[in-house]
Design a protein around this motif. Structure first.
Motif, PDB file in Angstrom:
ATOM      1  N   UNK A 161      15.255   7.021   3.108  1.00 30.77           N
ATOM      2  CA  UNK A 161      14.844   7.839   4.245  1.00 30.77           C
ATOM      3  C   UNK A 161      13.848   8.873   3.731  1.00 30.77           C
ATOM      4  N   UNK A 162      13.097   9.493   4.640  1.00 31.42           N
ATOM      5  CA  UNK A 162      12.168  10.533   4.227  1.00 31.42           C
ATOM      6  C   UNK A 162      10.717  10.121   4.189  1.00 31.42           C
ATOM      7  N   UNK A 163      10.371   8.962   4.773  1.00 26.92           N
ATOM      8  CA  UNK A 163       8.972   8.573   4.866  1.00 26.92           C
ATOM      9  C   UNK A 163       8.431   7.905   3.624  1.00 26.92           C
ATOM     10  N   UNK A 194      14.430   8.547  -8.348  1.00 21.23           N
ATOM     11  CA  UNK A 194      14.040   9.640  -9.247  1.00 21.23           C
ATOM     12  C   UNK A 194      13.564  10.895  -8.518  1.00 21.23           C
ATOM     13  N   UNK A 195      12.954  10.725  -7.341  1.00 23.85           N
ATOM     14  CA  UNK A 195      12.516  11.893  -6.574  1.00 23.85           C
ATOM     15  C   UNK A 195      13.706  12.575  -5.911  1.00 23.85           C
ATOM     16  N   UNK A 196      14.669  11.792  -5.473  1.00 28.88           N
ATOM     17  CA  UNK A 196      15.915  12.378  -4.970  1.00 28.88           C
ATOM     18  C   UNK A 196      16.565  13.224  -6.064  1.00 28.88           C
ATOM     19  N   UNK A 197      16.619  12.677  -7.274  1.00 27.35           N
ATOM     20  CA  UNK A 197      17.165  13.417  -8.410  1.00 27.35           C
ATOM     21  C   UNK A 197      16.393  14.718  -8.635  1.00 27.35           C
ATOM     22  N   UNK A 219       0.796  -1.235   0.000  1.00 26.39           N
ATOM     23  CA  UNK A 219       0.000   0.000   0.000  1.00 26.39           C
ATOM     24  C   UNK A 219       0.822   1.276   0.000  1.00 26.39           C
ATOM     25  N   UNK A 220       2.113   1.199   0.293  1.00 22.25           N
ATOM     26  CA  UNK A 220       2.923   2.415   0.273  1.00 22.25           C
ATOM     27  C   UNK A 220       4.328   2.122  -0.227  1.00 22.25           C
ATOM     28  N   UNK A 221       5.051   3.178  -0.511  1.00 24.87           N
ATOM     29  CA  UNK A 221       6.418   3.065  -1.021  1.00 24.87           C
ATOM     30  C   UNK A 221       7.224   4.259  -0.530  1.00 24.87           C
ATOM     31  N   UNK A 222       8.522   4.208  -0.741  1.00 26.03           N
ATOM     32  CA  UNK A 222       9.386   5.310  -0.317  1.00 26.03           C
ATOM     33  C   UNK A 222       9.000   6.593  -1.038  1.00 26.03           C
ATOM     34  N   UNK A 223       8.854   7.664  -0.287  1.00 29.63           N
ATOM     35  CA  UNK A 223       8.606   8.970  -0.924  1.00 29.63           C
ATOM     36  C   UNK A 223       9.810   9.368  -1.763  1.00 29.63           C
TER      37      UNK A 223
END
Length: 362
Positions: A311-313, A73-76, A65-69
């Motif tokens: 990390x980061x929820x 690609x979001x870090x980039x 139901x969830x994944x790393x925020x």
């Protein structure tokens, strides 16, 4: 509570349980689509990063139901937001458990509209990890005479769909796209595979070391990812080098290990495979213990021994649908082009690697 509500609850709970069991039984083909915008204060321009892939880009963490925020690609996108002084929308169209053909057909092709938007500036993808994992699992279960065909097929299938994916992105990404980039494969379970097979080689009659058999196959996949990138106008973020080599010179050859392991533009397949599997093999380390120096290390792999740490929820992504959200960047500037945690987690390291190819302007 009314009896009517209790009856509805009893009917609803089995339905949820059935959905969950169905998702698990589907083998790991779980859509985990996320849109996250890095919302930078005092800016009005917004650009888009589109990422296609499997559980790696999805930010899979074992949940349906969830994944790393902050998957890579979001870090980039955080790096790009600082570089361009703009908001950056990262759209991840990912499917955990997908083999290369599935990523190509059901993400890159089926979801092409996301990269066709005029705001698109970066298109990135990764694939083939599940082709390798499935071939590895099949080989581990073999008895009798070893059959290497599944490993060879995984390599050939990977080559085919990587090339097709690049061609399709080249034909469909918006003309405003400034960067197209692939991330290659690290080796999850590098230490765990240092065991003998249950099957026996047809020629020698002996069992084979699993890592000795799997490493050349994975390295061959990585070669073609990077060399097709060279041929087709893409960049190659070398996750293998970033994960599997230390950030210092462990063998005294004058090069930092993670730099020495990188694909060299234009080298031959034979040269690359020999360099990684033989010449520099003593410098390879399981990414569960990534050495930032000779005396400090970080764990890049989650407890499943497959997926990158983060990390980061988390954000909603999975069985009950994806999510759209936004938030301020965790870091508004990057000294030397690196965040304070650039090499502390697997996703942070991969995201930084992607960022090293960033165009200076959007």
């Amino acid at each position: 509570m009314s009896n009517r509500f209790h009856g509805a609850t009893r009917r609803w709970l089995p339905a949820v349980a059935l959905l969950i069991l169905s998702a698990q039984a589907m083998g790991n083909t779980l859509n985990q689509n996320v849109s996250w915008t890095v919302d930078r204060a005092g800016t009005s321009a917004k650009y888009r990063v589109v990422a296609y892939g499997d559980s790696i880009y999805a930010g899979y963490n074992g949940s349906i139901s969830n994944a790393a925020r902050y998957s890579a690609p979001t870090v980039d996108s955080e790096y790009l937001s600082a570089l361009w002084n703009a908001d950056v929308e990262n759209i991840r169209r990912a499917k955990s458990g997908a083999v290369a053909s599935d990523v190509y057909q059901n993400k890159i092709v089926a979801d092409r509209s996301y990269m066709q938007d005029a705001s698109t500036r970066v298109v990135t993808f990764e694939m083939c990890g599940n082709d390798g994992l499935q071939a590895r699992s099949a080989f581990k279960s073999q008895t009798g005479t070893c059959d290497y065909s599944a490993l060879n097929n995984a390599v050939n299938t990977c080559k085919s769909y990587v090339a097709q994916s690049m061609d399709y992105i080249n034909a469909n990404a918006h003309a405003n796209t400034r960067l197209k980039i692939i991330a290659n494969l690290y080796y999850p379970g590098y230490n765990a595979d240092n065991v003998q097979s249950s099957c026996r080689d047809a020629t020698t009659g002996a069992t084979v070391n699993l890592r000795d058999r799997f490493l050349p196959a994975l390295v061959t996949m990585n070669y073609w990812m990077c060399d097709y990138a060279r041929q087709k106008g893409f960049k190659c973020a070398d996750s293998f080098a970033q994960y599997m080599g230390a950030d210092y010179d462990s063998n005294g050859d004058g090069q930092v290990d993670s730099d020495a392991l990188r694909y060299v533009t234009g080298e031959s397949e034979a040269s690359y495979v020999t360099r990684i599997t033989t010449t520099l093999r003593p410098t390879l380390r399981d990414a569960n213990t990534h050495f930032a120096s000779s005396s400090s290390s970080y764990d890049y792999i989650q407890s499943d021994d497959v997926h990158p740490t983060y990390t980061g929820g988390t954000v909603s992504a999975g069985l009950f649908g994806g999510s759209t959200g936004s938030g301020a960047p965790r870091y508004t500037s990057f000294s030397g082009g690196k965040s304070p945690i650039w090499n502390n987690f697997g996703h942070e390291r991969m995201g930084w690697s992607l960022s090293t190819y960033s165009p200076p302007t959007p």
